[in-house]
Motif scaffolding. Structure first.
Motif, PDB file in Angstrom:
ATOM      1  N   GLY B  16      53.953  -2.738  45.456  1.00  0.00           N
ATOM      2  CA  GLY B  16      52.933  -2.604  46.482  1.00  0.00           C
ATOM      3  C   GLY B  16      53.408  -2.959  47.879  1.00  0.00           C
ATOM      4  N   GLN B  17      54.544  -3.687  47.960  1.00  0.00           N
ATOM      5  CA  GLN B  17      55.059  -4.060  49.280  1.00  0.00           C
ATOM      6  C   GLN B  17      55.740  -2.881  49.958  1.00  0.00           C
ATOM      7  OE1 GLN B  17      57.470  -7.674  48.417  1.00  0.00           O
ATOM      8  NE2 GLN B  17      56.010  -8.734  49.751  1.00  0.00           N
ATOM      9  N   GLY B  40      72.858   4.416  36.507  1.00  0.00           N
ATOM     10  CA  GLY B  40      73.356   5.419  35.574  1.00  0.00           C
ATOM     11  C   GLY B  40      73.211   6.860  36.041  1.00  0.00           C
ATOM     12  N   GLN B  41      72.785   7.030  37.282  1.00  0.00           N
ATOM     13  CA  GLN B  41      72.580   8.372  37.830  1.00  0.00           C
ATOM     14  C   GLN B  41      73.469   8.596  39.036  1.00  0.00           C
ATOM     15  OE1 GLN B  41      70.257  10.490  36.351  1.00  0.00           O
ATOM     16  NE2 GLN B  41      70.070   8.844  34.848  1.00  0.00           N
ATOM     17  N   GLY B  42      73.628   9.863  39.409  1.00  0.00           N
ATOM     18  CA  GLY B  42      74.302  10.162  40.660  1.00  0.00           C
ATOM     19  C   GLY B  42      73.336  10.013  41.822  1.00  0.00           C
ATOM     20  N   PRO B  43      73.849   9.924  43.046  1.00  0.00           N
ATOM     21  CA  PRO B  43      72.972   9.844  44.218  1.00  0.00           C
ATOM     22  C   PRO B  43      72.072  11.073  44.314  1.00  0.00           C
ATOM     23  CG  PRO B  43      75.229   9.279  44.809  1.00  0.00           C
ATOM     24  CD  PRO B  43      75.275   9.826  43.409  1.00  0.00           C
ATOM     25  N   GLN B  44      70.823  10.831  44.735  1.00  0.00           N
ATOM     26  CA  GLN B  44      69.851  11.908  44.903  1.00  0.00           C
ATOM     27  C   GLN B  44      69.379  11.932  46.357  1.00  0.00           C
ATOM     28  OE1 GLN B  44      66.644  11.702  42.097  1.00  0.00           O
ATOM     29  NE2 GLN B  44      65.733  13.628  42.766  1.00  0.00           N
ATOM     30  N   PHE B  45      69.422  13.096  46.984  1.00  0.00           N
ATOM     31  CA  PHE B  45      69.123  13.269  48.400  1.00  0.00           C
ATOM     32  C   PHE B  45      67.651  12.986  48.691  1.00  0.00           C
ATOM     33  CE2 PHE B  45      69.498  14.868  52.598  1.00  0.00           C
ATOM     34  CZ  PHE B  45      68.515  15.814  52.830  1.00  0.00           C
ATOM     35  N   ILE B  46      67.434  12.110  49.691  1.00  0.00           N
ATOM     36  CA  ILE B  46      66.057  11.812  50.117  1.00  0.00           C
ATOM     37  C   ILE B  46      65.713  12.656  51.331  1.00  0.00           C
ATOM     38  CG2 ILE B  46      64.436  10.034  50.862  1.00  0.00           C
ATOM     39  CD1 ILE B  46      66.258   7.956  49.517  1.00  0.00           C
ATOM     40  N   PHE B  47      66.443  12.445  52.443  1.00  0.00           N
ATOM     41  CA  PHE B  47      66.271  13.258  53.643  1.00  0.00           C
ATOM     42  C   PHE B  47      67.440  13.085  54.584  1.00  0.00           C
ATOM     43  CE2 PHE B  47      62.861   9.830  54.235  1.00  0.00           C
ATOM     44  CZ  PHE B  47      63.736   8.879  54.716  1.00  0.00           C
ATOM     45  N   PRO B  61      58.360  11.562  47.455  1.00  0.00           N
ATOM     46  CA  PRO B  61      56.986  11.515  47.985  1.00  0.00           C
ATOM     47  C   PRO B  61      56.943  11.007  49.422  1.00  0.00           C
ATOM     48  CG  PRO B  61      57.390   9.685  46.475  1.00  0.00           C
ATOM     49  CD  PRO B  61      58.594  10.571  46.383  1.00  0.00           C
ATOM     50  N   ASP B  62      55.772  11.171  50.026  1.00  0.00           N
ATOM     51  CA  ASP B  62      55.578  10.759  51.424  1.00  0.00           C
ATOM     52  C   ASP B  62      55.695   9.251  51.624  1.00  0.00           C
ATOM     53  OD1 ASP B  62      53.014  13.254  52.151  1.00  0.00           O
ATOM     54  OD2 ASP B  62      55.196  13.365  52.001  1.00  0.00           O
ATOM     55  N   ARG B  63      55.697   8.498  50.533  1.00  0.00           N
ATOM     56  CA  ARG B  63      55.894   7.045  50.652  1.00  0.00           C
ATOM     57  C   ARG B  63      57.265   6.740  51.280  1.00  0.00           C
ATOM     58  NH1 ARG B  63      56.902   4.181  46.664  1.00  0.00           N
ATOM     59  NH2 ARG B  63      57.473   5.748  45.094  1.00  0.00           N
ATOM     60  N   PHE B  64      58.158   7.691  51.150  1.00  0.00           N
ATOM     61  CA  PHE B  64      59.492   7.555  51.730  1.00  0.00           C
ATOM     62  C   PHE B  64      59.467   8.218  53.110  1.00  0.00           C
ATOM     63  CE2 PHE B  64      62.204   6.069  48.229  1.00  0.00           C
ATOM     64  CZ  PHE B  64      61.300   6.168  47.174  1.00  0.00           C
ATOM     65  N   LEU B  76      65.199   3.694  56.816  1.00  0.00           N
ATOM     66  CA  LEU B  76      64.474   4.285  55.699  1.00  0.00           C
ATOM     67  C   LEU B  76      63.339   3.319  55.368  1.00  0.00           C
ATOM     68  CD1 LEU B  76      63.998   5.998  53.102  1.00  0.00           C
ATOM     69  CD2 LEU B  76      65.799   4.642  52.021  1.00  0.00           C
ATOM     70  N   ASN B  77      62.124   3.820  55.341  1.00  0.00           N
ATOM     71  CA  ASN B  77      60.961   3.011  54.993  1.00  0.00           C
ATOM     72  C   ASN B  77      60.363   3.506  53.688  1.00  0.00           C
ATOM     73  OD1 ASN B  77      60.672   1.461  57.604  1.00  0.00           O
ATOM     74  ND2 ASN B  77      60.548   3.550  58.360  1.00  0.00           N
ATOM     75  N   VAL B  78      60.032   2.564  52.835  1.00  0.00           N
ATOM     76  CA  VAL B  78      59.350   2.918  51.591  1.00  0.00           C
ATOM     77  C   VAL B  78      58.082   2.080  51.508  1.00  0.00           C
ATOM     78  CG1 VAL B  78      59.515   3.223  49.099  1.00  0.00           C
ATOM     79  CG2 VAL B  78      61.602   3.294  50.499  1.00  0.00           C
ATOM     80  N   ASN B  79      56.941   2.747  51.391  1.00  0.00           N
ATOM     81  CA  ASN B  79      55.645   2.069  51.283  1.00  0.00           C
ATOM     82  C   ASN B  79      55.186   1.997  49.833  1.00  0.00           C
ATOM     83  OD1 ASN B  79      55.297   1.781  54.089  1.00  0.00           O
ATOM     84  ND2 ASN B  79      54.629   3.907  54.252  1.00  0.00           N
ATOM     85  N   ALA B  80      54.273   1.084  49.581  1.00  0.00           N
ATOM     86  CA  ALA B  80      53.643   0.974  48.249  1.00  0.00           C
ATOM     87  C   ALA B  80      54.689   1.026  47.146  1.00  0.00           C
ATOM     88  CB  ALA B  80      52.601   2.076  48.082  1.00  0.00           C
ATOM     89  N   LEU B  81      55.618   0.112  47.182  1.00  0.00           N
ATOM     90  CA  LEU B  81      56.743   0.116  46.255  1.00  0.00           C
ATOM     91  C   LEU B  81      56.313   0.135  44.793  1.00  0.00           C
ATOM     92  CD1 LEU B  81      59.101  -2.408  48.076  1.00  0.00           C
ATOM     93  CD2 LEU B  81      59.640  -0.008  47.544  1.00  0.00           C
ATOM     94  N   LEU B  82      57.047   0.921  44.022  1.00  0.00           N
ATOM     95  CA  LEU B  82      56.873   1.005  42.577  1.00  0.00           C
ATOM     96  C   LEU B  82      58.119   0.442  41.900  1.00  0.00           C
ATOM     97  CD1 LEU B  82      55.591   4.702  42.401  1.00  0.00           C
ATOM     98  CD2 LEU B  82      54.193   2.620  42.435  1.00  0.00           C
TER      99      LEU B  82
END
Lengths: 109, 115
Positions: B16-17, B40-47, B61-64, B76-82
């Motif tokens: 949630g932070q 265990g994964q390769g890097p995945q492009f955000i933006f 998602p738009d949280r990023f 890089l900002n991430v809202n409502a962390l999961l």
């Protein structure tokens, strides 16, 4: 769909043995492909790029469009080659890299 | 040139932070890309950011959200962390010249743990 598949999570070889790290891709058109390497406690770095056709640290990779593969090869593995290797594909927009899940290469004496 | 730098190195947050990660590109570079690397994964492009604008976005998602400053550094900002946002976040910089792709240089990453 644009996708990179590295079928092996771990590849263990003895020093002096040949190495082949497999990479298959899915892409419409002419792909631009890369191999990245990450040594222990170091950042991800470019190893080679298919359009440059270079051999870096003894590694080579040939693009096979018929088999949609870009396997990384080295004739004689060295212990210092132990690292995580990622195959990557440049996306259609030319902006981002699409990575496989990576293969850990372990070379022992 | 220290290359691409990122801060902080590690971060622990609760669900949630919100979190902000920072990146300074390699000298001479004007483009910053962000990637998420789950275990265990390769890097995945955000933006990707260029000229202070989001140039392209991956499947996140738009949280990023992000920002690029006039000195080319980026956040890089991430809202409502999961819990699933726990990952290594990589920043990569490059320079844009015509239509050609130029090598992306990666930073050491920020390890985010969400509890």
């Amino acid at each position: 769909a644009q996708r990179v598949t590295q079928p092996e999570k771990l590849l263990s070889v003895f020093k002096g043995a040949p190495v082949e790290l497999k990479c298959n891709y899915s892409y419409s058109g002419s792909p631009e492909l890369f191999w990245y390497v990450q040594y222990s406690r170091q950042r991800l770095q470019l190893l080679l790029r298919h359009i440059s056709r270079e051999s870096i640290k003894g590694f080579t990779a040939d693009l096979n469009k018929g088999e949609t593969s870009f396997h990384l090869k080295k004739p004689f593995a060295q212990e210092e080659d132990s690292a995580m290797y990622y195959c990557a594909l440049l996306n259609q927009a030319g902006t981002a890299l699409i990575f496989g899940k990576g293969t850990t290469l372990s070379v022992s004496s | 040139d220290a290359g691409v730098t990122q801060s902080p190195t590690h971060l622990i947050k609760t669900r949630g932070q919100q979190v902000t990660l920072r990146c300074s590109p390699k000298s001479g570079h004007d483009t910053v890309s962000w990637y998420q690397q789950a275990l265990g994964q390769g890097p995945q492009f955000i933006f990707q950011y260029y000229e202070e604008e989001e140039r392209q976005r991956g499947n996140f998602p738009d949280r990023f959200s992000g920002h690029q400053f006039p000195n080319y550094s980026s956040e890089l900002n991430v809202n409502a962390l999961l819990l699933g946002d726990s990952a290594l976040y990589l920043c990569a910089s490059s320079f844009l010249s015509g239509g050609a792709y130029n090598e992306q240089f990666f930073g050491p990453g920020t390890r985010l743990t969400v509890l």
